[in-house]
Design a protein around this motif. Structure first.
Motif, mmCIF file in Angstrom:
data_model
loop_
_atom_site.group_PDB
_atom_site.id
_atom_site.type_symbol
_atom_site.label_atom_id
_atom_site.label_comp_id
_atom_site.label_asym_id
_atom_site.label_seq_id
_atom_site.Cartn_x
_atom_site.Cartn_y
_atom_site.Cartn_z
ATOM 1 N N LEU A 100 0.862 -1.181 0.000
ATOM 2 C CA LEU A 100 0.000 0.000 0.000
ATOM 3 C C LEU A 100 0.895 1.225 0.000
ATOM 4 O O LEU A 100 1.726 1.393 0.884
ATOM 5 C CB LEU A 100 -0.904 0.022 1.235
ATOM 6 N N VAL A 102 0.692 5.261 -0.031
ATOM 7 C CA VAL A 102 -0.159 6.439 0.138
ATOM 8 C C VAL A 102 0.686 7.681 -0.096
ATOM 9 O O VAL A 102 1.548 8.025 0.711
ATOM 10 C CB VAL A 102 -0.782 6.491 1.543
ATOM 11 N N MET A 107 -3.313 7.058 -3.969
ATOM 12 C CA MET A 107 -3.176 5.904 -3.087
ATOM 13 C C MET A 107 -3.205 4.674 -3.979
ATOM 14 O O MET A 107 -4.115 4.516 -4.797
ATOM 15 C CB MET A 107 -4.316 5.852 -2.066
ATOM 16 N N ALA A 109 -2.708 0.357 -4.237
ATOM 17 C CA ALA A 109 -2.590 -0.953 -3.599
ATOM 18 C C ALA A 109 -2.188 -1.955 -4.670
ATOM 19 O O ALA A 109 -2.695 -1.897 -5.800
ATOM 20 C CB ALA A 109 -3.913 -1.368 -2.967
ATOM 21 N N ASN A 124 -6.706 4.830 -6.064
ATOM 22 C CA ASN A 124 -7.873 5.490 -5.500
ATOM 23 C C ASN A 124 -8.618 6.227 -6.602
ATOM 24 O O ASN A 124 -8.077 6.495 -7.680
ATOM 25 C CB ASN A 124 -7.450 6.480 -4.407
ATOM 26 N N THR A 131 -5.924 10.785 -0.059
ATOM 27 C CA THR A 131 -4.481 10.978 -0.160
ATOM 28 C C THR A 131 -3.954 11.898 0.936
ATOM 29 O O THR A 131 -4.713 12.495 1.697
ATOM 30 C CB THR A 131 -4.123 11.608 -1.519
ATOM 31 N N SER A 199 -8.043 2.908 2.478
ATOM 32 C CA SER A 199 -6.917 2.035 2.150
ATOM 33 C C SER A 199 -7.283 0.565 2.335
ATOM 34 O O SER A 199 -6.877 -0.292 1.544
ATOM 35 C CB SER A 199 -5.700 2.389 3.009
ATOM 36 N N LEU A 214 3.745 -1.167 3.926
ATOM 37 C CA LEU A 214 3.137 0.141 3.732
ATOM 38 C C LEU A 214 4.214 1.157 3.373
ATOM 39 O O LEU A 214 5.284 1.178 3.979
ATOM 40 C CB LEU A 214 2.408 0.579 5.003
#
Length: 226
Positions: A100, A102, A107, A109, A124, A131, A199, A214
Motif C-alpha cells: 500500500l 499512500v 493511493m 494498492a 484510489n 491521499t 486504504s 506500507l
C-alpha cells in the motif's frame, strides 16, 4: 566503488538519495515538487552531490521514478513508481506480498508474487480525499502545519467521522465540524481514519494477503501505520 542515485519525482515531493555498493546512504534530500519538474529533479540531485562531497563524474548510475520520472533528463533509466515500490519493498522485506503506497495525490494498492512482480493493482478514485494532500488541506483549514499533524492527533479524545468520498464534500464536513466547535484534534484524527478506511477497501480490491508493506510519508502518523 559503484555509486548510484535514485530520484523520485512525486506529485507533491521530490526525493533523491545516493548509495554506495554496500547500500550505505551517502546523502539524501527532499523538497516540494512544484511545477518545474526538471528543475526540482536537478536541485535534489545537486544537493545530494554537495552533501556527499561528490561530483557527477563519481556517479555510476542514475535511476528515476515517480509520476515526473520522464522529466529527469539526466537519468540513465526510469521505472514506474509501482515497480520501484514493489522491488524496494521486496528487497527490504522479502516476504512482501501486498503493498500500500499512500502519496500526496494518489493511493495505490498492489499484490505481488514471490519475485516482486506486480500481479494486480488499484488506484484510489480521482479525488484527493484518499491521499495525503487531503490531510494537509485539513490541517491548513485549522491553521496547523503539516509538521504539527502528528502531535495534534495525539491529543484526540473523540474522533469525528469524515465520510465524504470526494475531497470537496469531505472539506465541507471539516468546516461543518469546526463551526460546531469540534476540537481540531478530533477532526484531524477523523480525517486520517477516513484514509485508513479507504486504504482497507483498496487492499481488498486487489485481494491482498500477508505480508503487507506500507509505503509513503503519511505512514509517519501512527494511526495510519496501525
Amino acid at each position: 566503488m559503484n555509486i548510484t542515485v535514485g530520484i523520485d519525482i512525486g506529485s507533491t515531493y521530490t526525493k533523491a538519495i545516493i548509495i554506495d555498493e554496500d547500500r550505505s546512504i551517502l546523502a539524501q534530500d527532499m523538497r516540494p515538487t512544484g511545477f518545474k519538474l526538471t528543475e526540482v529533479a536537478r536541485e535534489v540531485y545537486s544537493s545530494c552531490l554537495d552533501k556527499a562531497g561528490l561530483s557527477t563524474d563519481a556517479i555510476d548510475y542514475v535511476i528515476a521514478t515517480g509520476f515526473g520520472r520522464h522529466q529527469a533528463d539526466f537519468k540513465d533509466l526510469h521505472v514506474t513508481d509501482l515497480t520501484a515500490s514493489a522491488r524496494g519493498a521486496a528487497f527490504l522485506f522479502p516476504g512482501t506480498r501486498a503493498l500500500l503506497d499512500v502519496g500526496g495525490q494518489t493511493m495505490k494498492a498492489s499484490r505481488l508474487d514471490d519475485t516482486a512482480k506486480v500481479l494486480s493493482f488499484r488506484l484510489n478514485d480521482k479525488c484527493a480525499a484518499g491521499t495525503g494532500a487531503f490531510l494537509e488541506k485539513t490541517a491548513r483549514y485549522m491553521n496547523f502545519s503539516t509538521e504539527e499533524i502528528g502531535a495534534l492527533m495525539a491529543t484526540s479524545k473523540e474522533p469525528v467521522p469524515i465520510s465524504g468520498v470526494c475531497a470537496v464534500f469531505a472539506e465541507s464536513e471539516v468546516i461543518n465540524h469546526l463551526s460546531l466547535g469540534t476540537a481540531p484534534a478530533d477532526i484531524m484524527q477523523g480525517a486520517i481514519q477516513s484514509l485508513v478506511d479507504r486504504s482497507v477497501q483498496l487492499m481488498k480490491r486487489v485481494r491482498a494477503e500477508p505480508e503487507y508493506t506500507l509505503v509513503g510519508g503519511i505512514l509517519r502518523f501512527q494511526t495510519m501505520a496501525r
